[in-house]
Design a protein around this motif. Sequence first.
Motif, PDB file in Angstrom:
ATOM      1  N   TRP A 117       0.809  -1.214   0.000  1.00 45.51           N
ATOM      2  CA  TRP A 117       0.000   0.000   0.000  1.00 45.51           C
ATOM      3  C   TRP A 117       0.850   1.276   0.000  1.00 45.51           C
ATOM      4  CZ3 TRP A 117      -5.203   0.577  -0.653  1.00 45.51           C
ATOM      5  CH2 TRP A 117      -5.971  -0.594  -0.635  1.00 45.51           C
ATOM      6  N   VAL A 128      -4.209   2.345  -5.130  1.00 43.71           N
ATOM      7  CA  VAL A 128      -4.879   1.178  -4.576  1.00 43.71           C
ATOM      8  C   VAL A 128      -4.437  -0.059  -5.355  1.00 43.71           C
ATOM      9  CG1 VAL A 128      -7.100   0.073  -4.148  1.00 43.71           C
ATOM     10  CG2 VAL A 128      -6.861   2.550  -3.860  1.00 43.71           C
ATOM     11  N   TYR A 252      -7.155   6.508   2.235  1.00 41.07           N
ATOM     12  CA  TYR A 252      -6.601   5.218   2.603  1.00 41.07           C
ATOM     13  C   TYR A 252      -5.502   5.442   3.634  1.00 41.07           C
ATOM     14  CZ  TYR A 252      -9.104   3.578  -1.513  1.00 41.07           C
ATOM     15  OH  TYR A 252     -10.088   3.278  -2.428  1.00 41.07           O
ATOM     16  N   ARG A 262      -6.478  -4.580   3.759  1.00 40.65           N
ATOM     17  CA  ARG A 262      -6.778  -3.227   3.298  1.00 40.65           C
ATOM     18  C   ARG A 262      -6.715  -2.238   4.473  1.00 40.65           C
ATOM     19  NH1 ARG A 262      -9.173  -3.419  -1.691  1.00 40.65           N
ATOM     20  NH2 ARG A 262     -10.021  -1.325  -1.416  1.00 40.65           N
ATOM     21  N   ALA A 265     -11.432   0.917   7.553  1.00 37.00           N
ATOM     22  CA  ALA A 265     -12.509   1.694   6.924  1.00 37.00           C
ATOM     23  C   ALA A 265     -13.661   1.865   7.901  1.00 37.00           C
ATOM     24  CB  ALA A 265     -12.980   0.990   5.655  1.00 37.00           C
TER      25      ALA A 265
END
Length: 331
Positions: A117, A128, A252, A262, A265
């Motif tokens: 990332w 991304v 992000y 990831r 979020a």
Amino acid sequence: MLVAALGLAGCGDPLDPLLEVTGPTMGTFYSVKVARPPAELRTETLRETVTAVLDQVIAEISTYDPTSELSRLNADPTTDWVPVSAELLDVVAEGQRISELSGGAFDITVGPLVNLWGFGPEHRDGTVPDAAAIAAALERVGYDKLALRAEPPAIRKARGDIYIDLSALGEGQGAARVASALEARGVTDYMVAIAGAIRVRGHNAKGAPWAIAIEEPTPGRRSVHRIIEISDGALSTSGDYRNFFEEGGQRYSHEIDPKTGRPIAHSLASVTVVDADATRADGLATALMVMGEARGPALAEAEQIPAYFIVREDAGFRVVSTAAFQRYLRE
């Protein structure tokens, strides 16, 4: 890569002698304040002591230094036992304990995802990654893929391409080691801050507990959200509002969930944790941050962890703090 809390020694001129040194370290900055120092301790000696300790920590656990002990371990392609220093083993062991406690929300093998990332030493422009790349990196992640041996100190990887990232513990480890070095020199009143990881003991130059500011978690602005007071212990703040990139109107964060591969979020903006040990406080703050605004406070309350959560909502911020944190809040 934790969010810096602001150290306050009190307003006005100090009543007692105060030594202070600052400087760069670990991609951020340190600040060390010593109130009522021993007569033989001078500013330059203090600076030399702090620098030597932090340089040693970097030589042990940095992923940004290709010659560090950790980098050499990461580069080792074998699945054999690899001898390591007791110091490196201790940090890895602390990470494993926090992984167990958090059910894997904290994981020091998350390095492949951090790099993917663009938040690690293999810096890349914030974009991304595709699902296939995330899935491939996730194959290399899992704290259960490490085995530790105490005597003689050694670490074994289940896969040769396991990549350990100790950045979520590094600032706390640095603060803890500097604090130990100060105490070995007879210092009894100090504050050591490395970004958001802080270790304090005794009182400030006014003879009061050290006052530490928790930042308001707003990108692009530095302001005080709340002051806490502490006279012996460590605290660390982790948040999503300083280190991030944006793509397609979405932000992000560098806080990566080892389960999904990831960035987090959820609505939790920052977590501040108090603990007797600076390394543990550092890791716990990251673990609770990854867990989010529901699971994080639930775990902290169940484990009686002093923790302060700032949740982002449409109307502003909402605060959740555990019962164990209440005694640190300034009225």
